[in-house]
Design an enzyme around this catalytic site. Structure first.
Site, short mmCIF file in Angstrom:
data_model
loop_
_atom_site.label_atom_id
_atom_site.label_comp_id
_atom_site.label_asym_id
_atom_site.label_seq_id
_atom_site.Cartn_x
_atom_site.Cartn_y
_atom_site.Cartn_z
N LYS A 83 0.83 -1.20 0.00
CA LYS A 83 0.00 0.00 0.00
C LYS A 83 0.86 1.24 0.00
O LYS A 83 1.77 1.38 0.83
CB LYS A 83 -0.84 0.01 1.28
C1 E4P Z 1 -8.47 0.60 3.75
O1 E4P Z 1 -7.59 -0.07 3.21
C2 E4P Z 1 -8.31 1.26 5.04
O2 E4P Z 1 -7.65 0.42 5.94
C3 E4P Z 1 -9.60 1.62 5.70
O3 E4P Z 1 -10.73 1.33 4.90
C4 E4P Z 1 -9.58 2.98 6.30
O4 E4P Z 1 -10.85 3.29 6.76
P1 E4P Z 1 -11.14 4.28 7.96
O5 E4P Z 1 -11.67 5.53 7.36
O6 E4P Z 1 -12.17 3.55 8.76
O7 E4P Z 1 -9.87 4.47 8.74
#
Ligand code: E4P
Length: 221
Positions: A83
């Protein structure tokens, strides 16, 4: 639509894997930190449970170190997806890691132009953060539709991974907007499987069933 689970919690990953609905896992630095364990150990453990794409994020914000961390993360397992954050340095790192043949998830995406550039640079996934976008008075599902449309226009292989889901309606909307994947926190997977009406209907059927004399319902004994 593929379903990824958005957590680094081993018990939750094991629990929902048993349902057969989990195609992959997404983590981020905050989700890993929440578990209080060693980064590498958690990811290796997750890879042993789920045989699908497992996203793990770099923590540097300069290009050189993002590339270095991305290459290290990639060595953890064949199913690892690196990522990278949607900042200019992330685009540059994406270009290099794509050339290395490393699978990537371009994350914290808030505009369709970010997603367009990420696809051009060969990202495997882009992650629009729909829940966080809605909080800023912009429609998250409109963003998904725009990205899906752009990718179809130019036959990009990059998959749209709807992220930052806030409740089960977000998942439905992501599916209707054509997202290829949704990454979903455990509690929302529960919401998706449950309906009060299902429980009420079932209770009614079983109440009636119990009125049948015992000897006439002994088939299951
Ligand atoms: C995605 O890969 C992220 O880990 C996640 O969806 C982030 O979401 P949040 O807005 O709940 O932190």
């Amino acid at each position: 639509m593929e379903i990824f689970i958005d957590t680094a919690n081993i018990d939750e990953i094991k629990k929902y894997s048993k349902f057969g609905i989990i195609d992959g896992v997404t983590t981020n630095p905050a989700l890993i930190a929440k578990e209080g364990k060693n980064f590498k150990d958690v990811l290796v453990e997750i890879c042993d449970i789920v045989d699908g794409p497992i996203s793990a994020e770099v923590v540097s914000t300069d290009t050189e170190n993002m590339i270095r961390e991305g290459r290290l993360i990639n060595q953890l397992h064949k199913n690892i997806v690196v990522k990278l954050p949607s900042i200019p340095e992330g685009f540059e790192a994406l270009n290099v890691l794509s050339s290395d043949g490393i699978k990537t998830n371009f994350t914290v995406v808030y505009t369709s132009n970010q997603a367009l550039l990420a696809a051009k640079l060969g990202a495997t996934y882009v992650s629009p953060f729909v829940g966080r976008l809605d909080v800023n008075s912009t429609s998250g599902s409109d963003l998904i539709s725009e990205i899906v449309c752009m990718y179809e226009n130019y036959n990009f292989d990059t998959k749209v991974l709807a992220a930052s889901m806030r409740n089960s309606i977000y998942v439905k909307d992501a599916a209707l907007a054509g997202a290829h994947v949704a990454t979903i926190p455990p509690e929302i997977l529960d919401q998706m499987m449950n309906s009060e009406l299902s429980n009420i209907a079932l209770e009614g059927f079983l109440d009636e069933w119990k009125k049948l004399p015992k000897e006439k319902r002994n088939y299951f004994e």
